[in-house]
Design a protein around this motif. Structure first.
Motif, PDB file in Angstrom:
ATOM      1  N   ASN A 126       8.365   1.188   2.585  1.00  0.00           N
ATOM      2  CA  ASN A 126       7.088   1.365   2.116  1.00  0.00           C
ATOM      3  C   ASN A 126       6.967   2.660   1.604  1.00  0.00           C
ATOM      4  O   ASN A 126       6.660   2.105  -0.318  1.00  0.00           O
ATOM      5  CB  ASN A 126       6.326  -0.260   2.728  1.00  0.00           C
ATOM      6  CG  ASN A 126       7.611  -0.762   2.380  1.00  0.00           C
ATOM      7  OD1 ASN A 126       8.433  -1.359   1.979  1.00  0.00           O
ATOM      8  ND2 ASN A 126       6.838  -2.333   3.358  1.00  0.00           N
ATOM      9  N   ARG A 157       6.520   5.233  -1.899  1.00  0.00           N
ATOM     10  CA  ARG A 157       5.218   5.185  -2.563  1.00  0.00           C
ATOM     11  C   ARG A 157       4.629   6.514  -3.095  1.00  0.00           C
ATOM     12  O   ARG A 157       3.486   6.940  -3.333  1.00  0.00           O
ATOM     13  CB  ARG A 157       3.557   4.080  -2.341  1.00  0.00           C
ATOM     14  CG  ARG A 157       4.335   3.219  -2.373  1.00  0.00           C
ATOM     15  CD  ARG A 157       3.147   1.916  -1.537  1.00  0.00           C
ATOM     16  NE  ARG A 157       2.014   2.723  -2.064  1.00  0.00           N
ATOM     17  CZ  ARG A 157       0.207   2.370  -1.155  1.00  0.00           C
ATOM     18  NH1 ARG A 157       0.910   1.444   0.143  1.00  0.00           N
ATOM     19  NH2 ARG A 157      -0.425   2.197  -2.458  1.00  0.00           N
ATOM     20  N   LYS A 205      -0.029  -0.136  -5.197  1.00  0.00           N
ATOM     21  CA  LYS A 205       0.981  -1.369  -4.925  1.00  0.00           C
ATOM     22  C   LYS A 205       0.280  -2.315  -6.418  1.00  0.00           C
ATOM     23  O   LYS A 205      -1.233  -2.677  -6.637  1.00  0.00           O
ATOM     24  CB  LYS A 205       0.461  -2.518  -3.707  1.00  0.00           C
ATOM     25  CG  LYS A 205       1.692  -1.557  -2.826  1.00  0.00           C
ATOM     26  CD  LYS A 205       0.443  -2.355  -1.810  1.00  0.00           C
ATOM     27  CE  LYS A 205       1.894  -1.537  -0.178  1.00  0.00           C
ATOM     28  NZ  LYS A 205       1.559  -2.512   1.369  1.00  0.00           N
TER      29      LYS A 205
END
Length: 402
Positions: free
Chosen positions: A56, A60, A110
């Motif tokens: 994850n 990013r 996010k």
């Protein structure tokens, strides 16, 4: 023309002032306990960090190139820089190493968040200090936070090594699915997968894991469920017991389902939040395996706080020193600065206004957050709340020289 790209922003005014006050208090406390300031590099080699963060977080990273064409990411995590620095600058016999910092990190946001910058404040302890290191760092963190005029602090305390050990009893596909659900907070999907797990001694543990939250009773419940690996809960029991002895029991919640986004955590971990609202402030934990990847044996624990979130939720104490706007009105700079120095030595904050003409000087002083206006030409000082005007010598009892 606006110079700030999307996802970035400048921070100033009251928020920046509050953040600076928090930073100074933080550094003062931790430096007193042997922590040394650390300034990390702004770029991190992509190949050096890609295998140390979760999938994850890999998605990013803000990717760029160095001046030499090396694939890099803008600093996404400060702990990685700390370990790299310690591995390349110190020998094993020089530990424990204690470092503290305040720096920005950069990650793709996010949704619905649009900010890719975060100002972090944190500390790291690298050595062979056992559970004492965890207690030291969490204890210092709570001692610092409890002195602030902010909402009540809560800490969720877990241990990622419990999940890492237990999940080895599962087929890999099930293990990765459950970990993904925990990391992303998809509890309904987790419950569905847990109901369909192949039989194992830890089936009930996995079914109950998301709801193993509460006080010390949770630790004893987990001991009964962790059949065959009961000893894995002991470090967490010890840390919790010591923090309770220090008076922090009412702000700690055991959460055995707690996981963190970074892949390098390998033991007790914790999240910090405002108890009433649940707003997260930061977190940290043990990352011994990250040391191993840098060729270092030993233990390490650290944490980071979101300094801006803390600044936005902290109120300055009412006992803050009074602030004076000193209107110089053509006075000689040397005498103005001498007067300013003496006022500061008496505990006042002083901002100088050099303009000779300032028709709205009282309003300007108020917008600057000043309590008092000193007209140096008239040698008078005015209380901006009451409007009372007093000669400077009378106000200060003759402490200021001409």
């Amino acid at each position: 023309m606006k110079l700030t790209p999307r996802g970035c922003r400048n921070v100033g005014g009251d928020v920046a002032m509050a953040a600076e006050d928090l930073r100074k208090d933080f550094m003062d406390i931790f430096i007193t306990y042997g922590y040394k300031p650390f300034w990390p590099t702004g770029l991190q080699l992509l190949e050096a960090i890609a295998d140390k963060v979760s999938p994850n977080l890999q998605n990013r990273l803000v990717v760029t190139n160095s001046f030499h064409g090396e694939p890099c990411a803008l600093r996404a995590d400060i702990t990685l820089g700390v370990v790299d620095y310690c591995a390349s600058h110190f020998e094993a016999h020089e530990r424990p190493l204690r470092l503290c910092y305040t720096e920005r990190i950069y990650r793709r946001p996010k949704s619905p968040d649009k900010n890719m910058e975060r100002l972090q404040m944190g500390a790291e302890l690298i050595g062979w200090e056992g559970e004492g290191a965890d207690v030291e760092l969490i204890g210092l963190l709570l001692a610092y936070l409890n002195k602030l005029n902010c909402p009540k602090i809560g800490i969720a305390l877990g241990d990622v090594s419990l999940i890492q050990r237990a999940i080895k009893y599962l087929p890999r596909a099930y293990a990765m699915s459950l970990l993904g659900c925990l990391e992303e907070g998809k509890m309904d999907e987790y419950a569905r997968i847990a109901r369909d797990l192949p039989p194992s001694p830890l089936s009930i543990f996995f079914e109950e894991l998301p709801w193993l939250k509460g006080n010390a009773e949770i630790l004893y419940r987990a001991s009964r469920l962790l059949k065959g690996i009961e000893e894995a809960i002991e470090p967490l029991k010890s840390i919790y017991a010591e923090l309770v002895k220090m008076g922090y029991g009412d702000c700690i919640v055991i959460d055995l389902s707690l996981v963190r986004e970074l892949d390098y955590y390998s033991g007790p971990i914790f999240d910090v939040y405002f108890e009433d609202t649940g707003i997260p402030i930061g977190g940290g934990g043990r990352y011994d395996t990250l040391l191993e990847r840098h060729g270092m044996l030993g233990q390490a624990v650290g944490f980071a706080l979101d300094l801006e979130v803390l600044a936005l939720n902290t109120t300055k104490p009412t006992t803050e020193a009074q602030k004076i706007l000193l209107w110089a009105q053509g006075s000689q700079p040397a005498s103005v600065l001498t007067c300013t120095k003496e006022l500061i030595s008496l505990g006042y904050y002083v901002e100088i206004l050099w303009r000779e003409r300032a028709p709205e000087v009282s309003e300007l002083a108020k917008t600057r957050g000043c309590n008092l206006l000193l007209d140096l030409n008239k040698r008078s000082i005015t209380d901006l709340c009451s409007g009372d005007e007093t000669f400077l010598d009378d106000f200060l009892g003759g402490d200021i020289d001409d």
